[in-house]
Write a protein that holds these residues in place. Structure first.
Motif, PDB file in Angstrom:
ATOM      1  N   GLY A 134      11.288  24.532  16.734  1.00  0.00           N
ATOM      2  CA  GLY A 134      11.628  24.031  15.406  1.00  0.00           C
ATOM      3  C   GLY A 134      10.615  24.499  14.380  1.00  0.00           C
ATOM      4  O   GLY A 134      10.945  25.170  13.398  1.00  0.00           O
ATOM      5  N   ILE A 135       9.349  24.138  14.599  1.00  0.00           N
ATOM      6  CA  ILE A 135       8.232  24.598  13.779  1.00  0.00           C
ATOM      7  C   ILE A 135       7.260  25.308  14.702  1.00  0.00           C
ATOM      8  O   ILE A 135       6.848  24.757  15.716  1.00  0.00           O
ATOM      9  CB  ILE A 135       7.544  23.419  13.063  1.00  0.00           C
ATOM     10  CG1 ILE A 135       8.504  22.786  12.038  1.00  0.00           C
ATOM     11  CG2 ILE A 135       6.262  23.867  12.380  1.00  0.00           C
ATOM     12  CD1 ILE A 135       7.955  21.528  11.382  1.00  0.00           C
ATOM     13  N   ASP A 136       6.883  26.531  14.333  1.00  0.00           N
ATOM     14  CA  ASP A 136       6.025  27.339  15.198  1.00  0.00           C
ATOM     15  C   ASP A 136       4.960  28.019  14.347  1.00  0.00           C
ATOM     16  O   ASP A 136       5.279  28.796  13.444  1.00  0.00           O
ATOM     17  CB  ASP A 136       6.856  28.386  15.933  1.00  0.00           C
ATOM     18  CG  ASP A 136       6.026  29.222  16.898  1.00  0.00           C
ATOM     19  OD1 ASP A 136       4.939  28.765  17.285  1.00  0.00           O
ATOM     20  OD2 ASP A 136       6.470  30.323  17.263  1.00  0.00           O
ATOM     21  N   SER A 137       3.703  27.717  14.607  1.00  0.00           N
ATOM     22  CA  SER A 137       2.601  28.369  13.913  1.00  0.00           C
ATOM     23  C   SER A 137       1.778  29.160  14.914  1.00  0.00           C
ATOM     24  O   SER A 137       1.364  28.619  15.947  1.00  0.00           O
ATOM     25  CB  SER A 137       1.702  27.348  13.205  1.00  0.00           C
ATOM     26  OG  SER A 137       0.576  27.988  12.635  1.00  0.00           O
ATOM     27  N   ASN A 138       1.542  30.421  14.605  1.00  0.00           N
ATOM     28  CA  ASN A 138       0.637  31.219  15.429  1.00  0.00           C
ATOM     29  C   ASN A 138      -0.821  30.871  15.165  1.00  0.00           C
ATOM     30  O   ASN A 138      -1.716  31.480  15.746  1.00  0.00           O
ATOM     31  CB  ASN A 138       0.863  32.713  15.167  1.00  0.00           C
ATOM     32  CG  ASN A 138       2.194  33.195  15.714  1.00  0.00           C
ATOM     33  OD1 ASN A 138       2.855  32.492  16.463  1.00  0.00           O
ATOM     34  ND2 ASN A 138       2.597  34.391  15.328  1.00  0.00           N
ATOM     35  N   ASP A 149       5.179  23.476  17.555  1.00  0.00           N
ATOM     36  CA  ASP A 149       4.240  24.195  18.406  1.00  0.00           C
ATOM     37  C   ASP A 149       3.244  24.938  17.523  1.00  0.00           C
ATOM     38  O   ASP A 149       3.598  25.430  16.446  1.00  0.00           O
ATOM     39  CB  ASP A 149       4.992  25.183  19.305  1.00  0.00           C
ATOM     40  CG  ASP A 149       4.059  25.939  20.232  1.00  0.00           C
ATOM     41  OD1 ASP A 149       3.244  25.290  20.907  1.00  0.00           O
ATOM     42  OD2 ASP A 149       4.135  27.176  20.272  1.00  0.00           O
ATOM     43  N   ALA A 150       2.005  25.009  17.962  1.00  0.00           N
ATOM     44  CA  ALA A 150       0.979  25.776  17.253  1.00  0.00           C
ATOM     45  C   ALA A 150      -0.011  26.316  18.266  1.00  0.00           C
ATOM     46  O   ALA A 150      -0.348  25.644  19.243  1.00  0.00           O
ATOM     47  CB  ALA A 150       0.257  24.921  16.210  1.00  0.00           C
ATOM     48  N   LEU A 203      11.962  15.461  17.254  1.00  0.00           N
ATOM     49  CA  LEU A 203      13.087  15.255  18.157  1.00  0.00           C
ATOM     50  C   LEU A 203      13.059  16.393  19.168  1.00  0.00           C
ATOM     51  O   LEU A 203      13.372  17.532  18.854  1.00  0.00           O
ATOM     52  CB  LEU A 203      14.399  15.236  17.370  1.00  0.00           C
ATOM     53  CG  LEU A 203      14.445  14.246  16.192  1.00  0.00           C
ATOM     54  CD1 LEU A 203      15.781  14.327  15.480  1.00  0.00           C
ATOM     55  CD2 LEU A 203      14.161  12.829  16.659  1.00  0.00           C
ATOM     56  N   GLY A 204      12.650  16.075  20.393  1.00  0.00           N
ATOM     57  CA  GLY A 204      12.353  17.081  21.401  1.00  0.00           C
ATOM     58  C   GLY A 204      10.871  17.011  21.731  1.00  0.00           C
ATOM     59  O   GLY A 204      10.190  16.040  21.417  1.00  0.00           O
ATOM     60  N   TYR A 205      10.359  18.058  22.360  1.00  0.00           N
ATOM     61  CA  TYR A 205       8.953  18.036  22.767  1.00  0.00           C
ATOM     62  C   TYR A 205       8.046  18.352  21.584  1.00  0.00           C
ATOM     63  O   TYR A 205       8.337  19.210  20.765  1.00  0.00           O
ATOM     64  CB  TYR A 205       8.697  19.055  23.875  1.00  0.00           C
ATOM     65  CG  TYR A 205       7.263  19.027  24.361  1.00  0.00           C
ATOM     66  CD1 TYR A 205       6.868  18.128  25.352  1.00  0.00           C
ATOM     67  CD2 TYR A 205       6.308  19.866  23.808  1.00  0.00           C
ATOM     68  CE1 TYR A 205       5.558  18.081  25.790  1.00  0.00           C
ATOM     69  CE2 TYR A 205       4.994  19.831  24.241  1.00  0.00           C
ATOM     70  CZ  TYR A 205       4.623  18.937  25.230  1.00  0.00           C
ATOM     71  OH  TYR A 205       3.316  18.886  25.658  1.00  0.00           O
ATOM     72  N   GLY A 206       6.914  17.657  21.549  1.00  0.00           N
ATOM     73  CA  GLY A 206       5.903  17.948  20.541  1.00  0.00           C
ATOM     74  C   GLY A 206       4.774  16.949  20.612  1.00  0.00           C
ATOM     75  O   GLY A 206       5.009  15.741  20.642  1.00  0.00           O
ATOM     76  N   SER A 207       3.559  17.440  20.662  1.00  0.00           N
ATOM     77  CA  SER A 207       2.382  16.576  20.636  1.00  0.00           C
ATOM     78  C   SER A 207       1.502  17.019  19.482  1.00  0.00           C
ATOM     79  O   SER A 207       1.435  18.203  19.145  1.00  0.00           O
ATOM     80  CB  SER A 207       1.607  16.668  21.958  1.00  0.00           C
ATOM     81  OG  SER A 207       1.140  17.993  22.165  1.00  0.00           O
ATOM     82  N   ILE A 208       0.814  16.062  18.857  1.00  0.00           N
ATOM     83  CA  ILE A 208       0.009  16.372  17.691  1.00  0.00           C
ATOM     84  C   ILE A 208      -1.126  15.365  17.571  1.00  0.00           C
ATOM     85  O   ILE A 208      -0.975  14.185  17.923  1.00  0.00           O
ATOM     86  CB  ILE A 208       0.895  16.372  16.420  1.00  0.00           C
ATOM     87  CG1 ILE A 208       0.117  16.899  15.203  1.00  0.00           C
ATOM     88  CG2 ILE A 208       1.471  14.995  16.146  1.00  0.00           C
ATOM     89  CD1 ILE A 208       1.020  17.182  14.005  1.00  0.00           C
ATOM     90  N   GLN A 209      -2.260  15.813  17.106  1.00  0.00           N
ATOM     91  CA  GLN A 209      -3.363  14.900  16.824  1.00  0.00           C
ATOM     92  C   GLN A 209      -3.038  14.117  15.554  1.00  0.00           C
ATOM     93  O   GLN A 209      -2.361  14.626  14.656  1.00  0.00           O
ATOM     94  CB  GLN A 209      -4.665  15.676  16.633  1.00  0.00           C
ATOM     95  CG  GLN A 209      -5.130  16.442  17.851  1.00  0.00           C
ATOM     96  CD  GLN A 209      -6.374  17.270  17.565  1.00  0.00           C
ATOM     97  OE1 GLN A 209      -6.772  17.441  16.418  1.00  0.00           O
ATOM     98  NE2 GLN A 209      -6.980  17.785  18.615  1.00  0.00           N
TER      99      GLN A 209
END
Length: 315
Positions: free
Chosen positions: A218-222, A246-247, A261-267
């Motif tokens: 969904g959101i992807d940062s390199n 994802d990053a 909505l779906g997988y994602g973890s964040i501080q």
């Protein structure tokens, strides 16, 4: 100004609606720091009967007309199927845009030196306007920085969608406005470039949908993802390798609301709470964020899990 040259990017105001039809081609009329975009269009079946033929100087079948020849073009221009293209910067502050393009709908380059020997920036800045975009590649692409501070942007559709990536840039700053992005690959993508890739959200509403399975995000940062405000709803597969967010480096939220909505973890910062909700099934949903009601839809997709981070109350 719109005349026989299409859209002139020299600072003139355009009122009304600008419609760019599918299978358009555009090219820069010069490689100066103000770049003119020339647009010619054909109906379905033009420029090669469903494929953008005629771009190499040949005649497209079905009455599309003849495209300019790369070999015979004295300006040595690269011909593309982009809707609006510039070799330096694109700045849009208002108006209504309906863009259906075979390539990127809005695209700014930074890979060729300008005639005045300056280095192009490749930036796209949107401070207002209404955009309805359908494309076979990126919705809005900036080789440099993509910055959105206001406006209403709709990219893609939930059915028969052809958009590959929605918003793409080396650095993406989402500061305000509303963007609803539906893509087949990554919805929002910060790519490698002259700066460290980064997605920064400080305001507005960013609603991102990609399929619930496949090699997509969904959101992807390199590089990094940082949120200090605004509302973000992002959807994606329920796996670590393909996810809603994802990053490659840090992901952190200090303020605002992030619905995954779906997988994602964040501080999360000290002022951000984690809420238990169930919004990931298919269909329409409504959520109250800080006293404001937000409605959205997951279409026919189901995303496996819901994770909500917010610095204001969510119910």
């Amino acid at each position: 100004m719109i005349d026989e040259n299409g859209i002139d990017s020299k600072g003139n105001d355009v009122s009304g609606t600008i419609t760019i039809n599918i299978y358009t081609y555009s090219y820069a009329s010069s490689k100066l720091n103000t770049v003119q975009t020339v647009i010619q269009s054909a109906g379905p079946g033009g420029f090669g009967g469903g494929m953008p033929g005629g771009f190499n100087g040949g005649m497209g079948q079905g009455g599309g007309g003849q495209g300019p020849s790369e070999d015979g073009n004295t300006d040595k221009l690269d011909i593309s199927a982009k809707g609006i293209k510039a070799d330096n910067e694109i700045t849009i502050s208002g108006g209504t845009f309906v863009i259906s393009a075979y390539d990127d709908a809005i695209h700014a380059n930074n890979d060729e030196e300008l005639e005045n020997s300056e280095t192009p920036l490749g930036n796209v800045t949107i401070t207002g306007g209404t955009f309805t975009i359908m494309t076979h590649d990126d919705g809005i692409h900036a080789d440099g920085t993509l910055e959105i501070t206001d406006g209403e942007i709709t990219i893609g559709t939930l059915t028969n969608n052809t958009v590959y990536e929605g918003l793409e840039g080396n650095v993406i700053n989402f500061k305000g406005g509303k963007a609803v992005v539906i893509a087949k690959d990554d919805g929002v993508n910060a790519t490698s470039g002259s700066k460290t890739p980064a997605i920064n959200v400080s305001g507005g509403l960013l609603d991102v949908t990609v399929p619930s399975s496949g090699d997509v995000d969904g959101i992807d940062s390199n590089g990094t993802y940082t949120q200090t405000g605004g509302v973000v709803i992002t959807r994606g597969p329920n796996s670590e390798m393909s996810a809603a967010i994802d990053a490659d480096s840090t992901k952190v939220i200090y303020g605002g609301t992030l619905i995954i909505l779906g997988y994602g973890s964040i501080q999360r910062g000290s002022g951000v709470s984690l809420y238990s909700m169930s919004l990931h099934s298919s269909g329409s949903k409504t959520v109250n964020i800080g006293g404001t009601s937000y409605s959205f839809t997951n279409g026919n997709y189901s995303y496996g899990r819901t994770t909500v981070y917010s610095s204001v109350a969510v119910s």
